[in-house]
Design a protein around this motif. Structure first.
Motif, mmCIF file in Angstrom:
data_model
loop_
_atom_site.group_PDB
_atom_site.id
_atom_site.type_symbol
_atom_site.label_atom_id
_atom_site.label_comp_id
_atom_site.label_asym_id
_atom_site.label_seq_id
_atom_site.Cartn_x
_atom_site.Cartn_y
_atom_site.Cartn_z
ATOM 1 N N TRP A 41 -20.559 -38.336 -12.319
ATOM 2 C CA TRP A 41 -21.448 -37.147 -11.715
ATOM 3 C C TRP A 41 -20.964 -36.741 -10.699
ATOM 4 C CZ3 TRP A 41 -25.186 -36.583 -7.967
ATOM 5 C CH2 TRP A 41 -26.166 -35.101 -8.479
ATOM 6 N N LEU A 42 -21.142 -38.770 -9.425
ATOM 7 C CA LEU A 42 -20.993 -37.946 -8.179
ATOM 8 C C LEU A 42 -19.501 -37.446 -7.774
ATOM 9 C CD1 LEU A 42 -22.449 -41.354 -7.024
ATOM 10 C CD2 LEU A 42 -23.258 -39.273 -6.547
ATOM 11 N N SER A 43 -18.105 -37.974 -8.986
ATOM 12 C CA SER A 43 -17.241 -37.836 -8.343
ATOM 13 C C SER A 43 -17.043 -36.686 -8.512
ATOM 14 C CB SER A 43 -15.658 -39.012 -9.565
ATOM 15 O OG SER A 43 -14.419 -38.233 -8.722
ATOM 16 N N ALA A 44 -17.435 -35.903 -9.159
ATOM 17 C CA ALA A 44 -17.021 -34.101 -9.221
ATOM 18 C C ALA A 44 -18.113 -33.284 -8.666
ATOM 19 C CB ALA A 44 -17.378 -33.801 -10.821
ATOM 20 N N ARG A 45 -18.870 -33.830 -8.361
ATOM 21 C CA ARG A 45 -19.712 -32.894 -7.365
ATOM 22 C C ARG A 45 -20.117 -33.226 -5.785
ATOM 23 N NH1 ARG A 45 -22.085 -29.952 -11.829
ATOM 24 N NH2 ARG A 45 -23.739 -30.935 -12.519
ATOM 25 N N SER A 46 -19.378 -34.784 -5.793
ATOM 26 C CA SER A 46 -18.549 -34.597 -4.213
ATOM 27 C C SER A 46 -17.961 -33.588 -3.763
ATOM 28 C CB SER A 46 -17.713 -35.697 -4.291
ATOM 29 O OG SER A 46 -17.183 -36.193 -5.264
ATOM 30 N N LYS A 47 -16.929 -33.158 -4.817
ATOM 31 C CA LYS A 47 -15.504 -31.737 -4.979
ATOM 32 C C LYS A 47 -16.330 -30.787 -5.394
ATOM 33 C CE LYS A 47 -12.688 -36.041 -6.417
ATOM 34 N NZ LYS A 47 -12.045 -36.604 -7.718
ATOM 35 N N GLY A 48 -17.154 -30.195 -5.288
ATOM 36 C CA GLY A 48 -17.759 -29.460 -5.463
ATOM 37 C C GLY A 48 -17.682 -28.906 -7.140
ATOM 38 N N GLY A 49 -17.250 -30.084 -7.895
ATOM 39 C CA GLY A 49 -17.133 -29.310 -9.557
ATOM 40 C C GLY A 49 -18.441 -29.442 -10.348
ATOM 41 N N ARG A 50 -18.226 -28.970 -11.738
ATOM 42 C CA ARG A 50 -18.493 -28.749 -12.603
ATOM 43 C C ARG A 50 -18.589 -29.913 -13.279
ATOM 44 N NH1 ARG A 50 -17.254 -25.599 -17.346
ATOM 45 N NH2 ARG A 50 -15.846 -25.763 -17.191
ATOM 46 N N TRP A 51 -19.710 -30.638 -14.196
ATOM 47 C CA TRP A 51 -19.610 -31.681 -14.725
ATOM 48 C C TRP A 51 -20.589 -31.192 -16.390
ATOM 49 C CZ3 TRP A 51 -24.586 -35.744 -16.391
ATOM 50 C CH2 TRP A 51 -23.662 -36.831 -16.301
ATOM 51 N N LEU A 52 -20.035 -31.797 -17.068
ATOM 52 C CA LEU A 52 -19.980 -31.696 -18.512
ATOM 53 C C LEU A 52 -20.987 -32.802 -19.357
ATOM 54 C CD1 LEU A 52 -16.969 -29.041 -19.326
ATOM 55 C CD2 LEU A 52 -18.847 -28.525 -18.794
ATOM 56 N N LEU A 53 -21.111 -32.269 -20.508
ATOM 57 C CA LEU A 53 -21.751 -33.092 -20.871
ATOM 58 C C LEU A 53 -21.715 -32.692 -22.309
ATOM 59 C CD1 LEU A 53 -23.968 -36.341 -21.845
ATOM 60 C CD2 LEU A 53 -25.925 -34.433 -22.671
ATOM 61 N N ARG A 54 -21.154 -34.467 -23.660
ATOM 62 C CA ARG A 54 -20.386 -34.082 -24.368
ATOM 63 C C ARG A 54 -20.728 -35.011 -26.172
ATOM 64 N NH1 ARG A 54 -14.889 -33.898 -24.147
ATOM 65 N NH2 ARG A 54 -14.340 -36.291 -24.273
ATOM 66 N N VAL A 198 -8.299 -33.385 -27.534
ATOM 67 C CA VAL A 198 -8.718 -31.711 -28.514
ATOM 68 C C VAL A 198 -9.553 -31.142 -27.501
ATOM 69 C CG1 VAL A 198 -9.143 -30.195 -30.007
ATOM 70 C CG2 VAL A 198 -7.260 -31.728 -30.166
ATOM 71 N N ASP A 199 -10.702 -31.708 -26.927
ATOM 72 C CA ASP A 199 -12.246 -31.971 -26.408
ATOM 73 C C ASP A 199 -12.041 -31.174 -24.916
ATOM 74 O OD1 ASP A 199 -13.325 -31.204 -28.724
ATOM 75 O OD2 ASP A 199 -14.511 -33.210 -28.805
ATOM 76 N N ASP A 200 -11.087 -32.513 -24.366
ATOM 77 C CA ASP A 200 -11.445 -32.410 -22.930
ATOM 78 C C ASP A 200 -10.109 -30.995 -22.689
ATOM 79 O OD1 ASP A 200 -12.585 -34.624 -22.495
ATOM 80 O OD2 ASP A 200 -10.573 -36.098 -22.486
ATOM 81 N N ALA A 201 -9.118 -31.043 -22.935
ATOM 82 C CA ALA A 201 -8.688 -29.953 -22.653
ATOM 83 C C ALA A 201 -9.453 -28.571 -23.037
ATOM 84 C CB ALA A 201 -7.084 -30.037 -23.728
ATOM 85 N N LEU A 202 -9.664 -28.463 -24.134
ATOM 86 C CA LEU A 202 -10.536 -26.631 -24.549
ATOM 87 C C LEU A 202 -12.135 -26.661 -23.486
ATOM 88 C CD1 LEU A 202 -10.057 -26.596 -28.934
ATOM 89 C CD2 LEU A 202 -8.852 -25.484 -26.777
ATOM 90 N N MET A 203 -12.475 -28.002 -22.811
ATOM 91 C CA MET A 203 -13.440 -27.329 -22.281
ATOM 92 C C MET A 203 -13.364 -27.935 -20.914
ATOM 93 S SD MET A 203 -16.110 -31.014 -24.040
ATOM 94 C CE MET A 203 -17.643 -30.717 -22.784
ATOM 95 N N GLY A 204 -11.896 -28.051 -20.954
ATOM 96 C CA GLY A 204 -11.178 -27.844 -19.642
ATOM 97 C C GLY A 204 -11.476 -28.682 -18.228
ATOM 98 N N VAL A 205 -11.454 -29.933 -18.820
ATOM 99 C CA VAL A 205 -12.060 -31.253 -19.078
ATOM 100 C C VAL A 205 -10.971 -31.340 -17.842
ATOM 101 C CG1 VAL A 205 -12.582 -33.713 -18.438
ATOM 102 C CG2 VAL A 205 -13.218 -31.775 -19.709
ATOM 103 N N THR A 206 -10.784 -31.819 -15.752
ATOM 104 C CA THR A 206 -9.952 -32.162 -15.336
ATOM 105 C C THR A 206 -9.523 -33.371 -15.051
ATOM 106 O OG1 THR A 206 -10.808 -31.430 -12.657
ATOM 107 C CG2 THR A 206 -9.521 -29.661 -14.287
ATOM 108 N N GLU A 207 -10.566 -34.333 -14.616
ATOM 109 C CA GLU A 207 -10.638 -35.319 -14.471
ATOM 110 C C GLU A 207 -11.810 -36.220 -15.760
ATOM 111 O OE1 GLU A 207 -12.426 -35.529 -10.329
ATOM 112 O OE2 GLU A 207 -13.998 -36.591 -10.873
ATOM 113 N N VAL A 208 -11.418 -37.528 -15.649
ATOM 114 C CA VAL A 208 -11.545 -38.950 -16.887
ATOM 115 C C VAL A 208 -12.532 -39.498 -15.841
ATOM 116 C CG1 VAL A 208 -12.002 -39.776 -18.761
ATOM 117 C CG2 VAL A 208 -10.838 -37.641 -18.447
ATOM 118 N N VAL A 209 -13.828 -39.696 -16.089
ATOM 119 C CA VAL A 209 -14.024 -41.661 -15.404
ATOM 120 C C VAL A 209 -14.406 -42.692 -16.561
ATOM 121 C CG1 VAL A 209 -15.794 -42.176 -13.726
ATOM 122 C CG2 VAL A 209 -14.558 -40.440 -12.825
#
Length: 328
Positions: A41-54, A198-209
């Motif tokens: 959450w912090l990694s994405a939010r610190s870059k102004g990004g979105r954070w998704l829940l799967r 498949v999910d990361d690609a279709l959900m537009g995920v750019t980083e995985v922590v």
């Protein structure tokens, strides 16, 4: 390059960053789960990004909606809000089927009839971590009428390299270190390595922590992504939280699950302890996830696994001190 140019480059690098948290609803979350969730959450939010829940509920035998509800309630209690609606893997079988069929059309899959006992008997476990590399026993077998099996993906004899955002340069020879891996189980359930790509690609995920125990999954997922024409996300792996026996925390550690932790801690106390372990604070001072965003840096996070003393942790909840709950 002037300061304005460098600032623009940093903004472009962080543009449209999308992280995700993908827990399995097979039990109550524990300290290690929320540690990963917080840093993702912090990694994405610190870059102004979105954070998704799967919700990764593709295992029909172990997944429960009640656990999914509990984990979402725990994330909200901690202040780790997500963007959009949660995505349930159990509702995406038709999507996985489409991409599974693509891999079959490439001629890179086959049915494997081996049991776990068969596979374990083929070789001694890998010396470093107990892994057994599949030897391709069924790769050239003709179809076996009346028998069902798992579907494996043939892997190449090539070294796959990537730069982990925390552990640096990595390289893996899939044929030597993994072997042909399962993309659909014998019972018909979709395997992790296919569904997650498949999910990361279709959900537009750019980083995985995620935890460093999944480092070897990254080259497998990169290979599947390449076959399907996807760009793989940027991977960041974390040191593990371990008990005093050196075992990574799991849902069996009931004293450190969220049911117990919520009885002993406020959200601010728990976030403060996790921030201390992650090197984001010099003391386990109570705080919120929001307050940690401006100071978040991967440079502060340790690379060695972290030992957590459960009894000390719970004692400190009642008697807060500056000592923290574990050691790096």
């Amino acid at each position: 390059m002037n300061d304005n140019d460098e600032t623009r480059m940093q903004k472009n690098e962080h543009a449209n960053v999308t992280g995700r948290f993908a827990p399995s609803p097979t039990g109550r979350m524990h300290l290690g789960n929320i540690y990963s969730a917080l840093l993702s959450w912090l990694s994405a939010r610190s870059k102004g990004g979105r954070w998704l829940l799967r919700i990764e509920d593709i295992d029909p035998q172990r997944s429960r909606q009640e656990y999914a509800d509990l984990l979402m309630g725990d994330l909200e209690w901690l202040g780790l809000w997500w963007d959009g609606q949660p995505v349930y893997q159990s509702q995406r079988s038709e999507i996985y089927q489409q991409y599974f069929d693509r891999l079959k059309q490439l001629g890179l899959t086959y049915t494997c009839y081996c049991t776990r006992a068969d596979i374990m008997a083929t070789q001694a476990p890998h010396e470093s971590d107990g892994r057994v590399v599949y030897q391709g026993t069924c790769r050239h077998l003709p179809p076996q009428p009346g028998k069902t099996g798992a579907t494996r993906l043939i892997v190449p004899h090539e070294v796959i390299e990537f730069t982990d955002g925390h552990y640096g340069q990595q390289q893996t020879d899939l044929s030597e270190q993994v072997g042909d891996f399962v993309i659909r189980r014998k019972d018909g359930a979709w395997a992790y390595q296919l569904a997650v790509v498949v999910d990361d690609a279709l959900m537009g995920v750019t980083e995985v922590v995620r935890g460093c125990d999944l480092l070897l999954s990254s080259p497998q997922q990169m290979y599947v992504a390449r076959l399907l024409g996807f760009r793989h996300p940027h991977f960041f792996h974390l040191p593990l939280l371990c008990n005093e026996a050196g075992q990574r925390l799991s849902k069996r550690d009931k004293s450190l699950d969220m049911g117990c932790l919520r009885q002993h801690f406020t959200p601010e106390q728990l976030i403060g302890q996790l921030a201390y372990l992650a090197g984001l604070q010099i003391a386990p001072t109570p705080t919120t996830a929001e307050r940690l965003i401006p100071s978040f840096s991967w440079n502060n996070i340790p690379t060695s696994d972290i030992t957590v003393n459960a009894s000390l942790l719970l004692r400190q909840a009642a008697e807060p001190s500056e000592e923290g709950l574990g050691e790096v």
